[in-house]
Design a protein around this motif. Structure first.
Motif, PDB file in Angstrom:
ATOM      1  N   TYR A   3      48.311  24.295  34.778  1.00  0.00           N
ATOM      2  CA  TYR A   3      48.426  23.501  33.605  1.00  0.00           C
ATOM      3  C   TYR A   3      49.975  23.261  33.471  1.00  0.00           C
ATOM      4  CZ  TYR A   3      48.076  22.522  28.780  1.00  0.00           C
ATOM      5  OH  TYR A   3      48.284  21.937  27.279  1.00  0.00           O
ATOM      6  N   GLY A   4      50.276  22.071  33.554  1.00  0.00           N
ATOM      7  CA  GLY A   4      51.715  21.573  32.847  1.00  0.00           C
ATOM      8  C   GLY A   4      52.474  20.981  34.257  1.00  0.00           C
ATOM      9  N   PRO A   5      53.662  20.376  33.553  1.00  0.00           N
ATOM     10  CA  PRO A   5      53.813  20.161  31.999  1.00  0.00           C
ATOM     11  C   PRO A   5      53.049  18.872  31.701  1.00  0.00           C
ATOM     12  CG  PRO A   5      55.449  18.785  34.001  1.00  0.00           C
ATOM     13  CD  PRO A   5      54.436  20.045  34.471  1.00  0.00           C
ATOM     14  N   ARG A   6      53.085  18.989  30.476  1.00  0.00           N
ATOM     15  CA  ARG A   6      52.229  18.029  29.649  1.00  0.00           C
ATOM     16  C   ARG A   6      52.882  17.071  28.608  1.00  0.00           C
ATOM     17  NH1 ARG A   6      46.349  19.040  30.542  1.00  0.00           N
ATOM     18  NH2 ARG A   6      46.263  19.830  32.448  1.00  0.00           N
ATOM     19  N   ASP A   7      52.424  16.132  28.146  1.00  0.00           N
ATOM     20  CA  ASP A   7      53.186  15.456  26.823  1.00  0.00           C
ATOM     21  C   ASP A   7      53.296  16.313  25.878  1.00  0.00           C
ATOM     22  OD1 ASP A   7      53.439  13.157  28.658  1.00  0.00           O
ATOM     23  OD2 ASP A   7      51.843  12.244  27.635  1.00  0.00           O
ATOM     24  N   ALA A   8      54.347  16.257  25.048  1.00  0.00           N
ATOM     25  CA  ALA A   8      54.498  16.948  23.802  1.00  0.00           C
ATOM     26  C   ALA A   8      53.563  16.421  22.752  1.00  0.00           C
ATOM     27  CB  ALA A   8      55.912  17.058  23.150  1.00  0.00           C
ATOM     28  N   ASP A   9      52.152  16.602  22.835  1.00  0.00           N
ATOM     29  CA  ASP A   9      51.252  15.883  21.999  1.00  0.00           C
ATOM     30  C   ASP A   9      51.352  16.594  20.393  1.00  0.00           C
ATOM     31  OD1 ASP A   9      50.547  14.052  23.836  1.00  0.00           O
ATOM     32  OD2 ASP A   9      48.858  15.092  24.812  1.00  0.00           O
ATOM     33  N   PRO A  10      51.641  15.775  19.568  1.00  0.00           N
ATOM     34  CA  PRO A  10      51.765  16.513  18.183  1.00  0.00           C
ATOM     35  C   PRO A  10      50.211  16.802  17.635  1.00  0.00           C
ATOM     36  CG  PRO A  10      51.954  14.147  17.983  1.00  0.00           C
ATOM     37  CD  PRO A  10      51.735  14.310  19.342  1.00  0.00           C
ATOM     38  N   VAL A  11      50.219  17.795  17.015  1.00  0.00           N
ATOM     39  CA  VAL A  11      49.009  18.437  16.319  1.00  0.00           C
ATOM     40  C   VAL A  11      49.277  17.974  14.785  1.00  0.00           C
ATOM     41  CG1 VAL A  11      48.739  20.345  17.777  1.00  0.00           C
ATOM     42  CG2 VAL A  11      50.121  20.652  15.953  1.00  0.00           C
TER      43      VAL A  11
END
Length: 275
Positions: free
Chosen positions: A192-200
């Motif tokens: 798992y990763g890296p991934r986009d810094a998807d905002p919550v």
């Protein structure tokens, strides 16, 4: 079989309910909020047993029960973050009648972020807050191949991080029981990763021990990239499992942040060493 043991083993006085995905500690009054706790790699719901009655009478605590361990020993282990997040999110839907706060430690922090994204994108529900502990944010994660190595390499990493009952690692019969779940969790972590810094769509609180061997304070501070609704970092004494020795301080801090009057839309300064 539980793969980890917390330092606070007192049996809560409240009744404990168990369904397939959650160990449930019902509020003693009509619940106004819920806290979902997502354990670390190799962890189980029993590690967070002491959290069951650590909050006020109107807070119901749910602790995730991952398959392949303890009383879900016969259920097949899950080896991808996507499947685990999908299943946890689906299981959580019946509990969204009151605000839900997510807390995840280590692997559980990444899982909590993924669940928060799914709740908002697929179901139009934003968590009250996202609490992440001892784990790099998605855009700083790097693939690892530990899950492809032998049992001894896995066990050595579990020992290095701490937080696991040594008897589970040294007794051959117990090791045979717990190793499949440990390997499955490290497969999730390693792929798992890296991934986009998807905002919550909620405030984010981050926690780390100042001697964590796996994640730095600066890396933990980068969770602010997913937190347009507010961010706060707490640095506590300890290593990767600081939350054992700092149990009371951590729980009281989280408890205060569960209350509706608490907000981090304008994030206060982080507590602890500069980063």
């Amino acid at each position: 079989m539980s793969t980890s043991v917390g330092a606070h083993g007192t049996v809560p006085s409240a009744a404990v309910g168990t369904d397939r995905w959650f160990r449930r500690y019902p509020a003693t009054a009509r619940p106004r909020r819920r806290l979902l706790v997502l354990p670390h790699a190799g962890g189980s719901a029993s590690f967070f047993h002491s959290w069951g009655t650590a909050f006020d009478s109107r807070t119901e605590v749910l602790v995730a029960r991952y398959p392949g361990r303890h009383d879900r020993l016969a259920d097949p282990c899950i080896e991808t973050m996507e499947e685990l997040a999908d299943q946890v999110t689906a299981a959580l839907l019946p509990f969204l009648d009151v605000p839900v706060t997510l807390f995840g430690h280590s692997m559980g922090a990444s899982l909590a972020h993924e669940v928060a994204l799914r709740l908002h994108r697929r179901h139009g529900v934003a968590p009250a807050a996202l609490h992440v502990s001892s784990r790099r944010p998605p855009h700083l994660l790097t693939p690892r191949e530990l899950h492809t190595q032998g049992d001894e390499a896995l066990i050595e990493e579990v020992r290095r991080l701490g937080g696991t009952d040594e008897s589970l690692l040294t007794d051959p019969d117990l090791r045979e029981i717990v190793l499949p779940a440990i390997r499955a969790d490290f497969t999730i972590v390693g792929t798992y990763g890296p991934r986009d810094a998807d905002p919550v769509a909620c405030p984010v609180y981050a926690y780390i021990g100042d001697q964590d061997p796996a994640t730095s304070t600066a890396e933990m501070a980068d969770w602010h990239a997913v937190a347009p609704e507010g961010f706060h970092l707490d640095v506590l004494p300890g290593g990767h499992f600081y939350l054992v020795d700092q149990h009371d301080d951590l729980v009281s801090t989280i408890a205060a942040r569960l209350l509706p009057e608490h907000s981090t839309r304008e994030a206060p300064p982080s507590r602890g060493p500069a980063h």
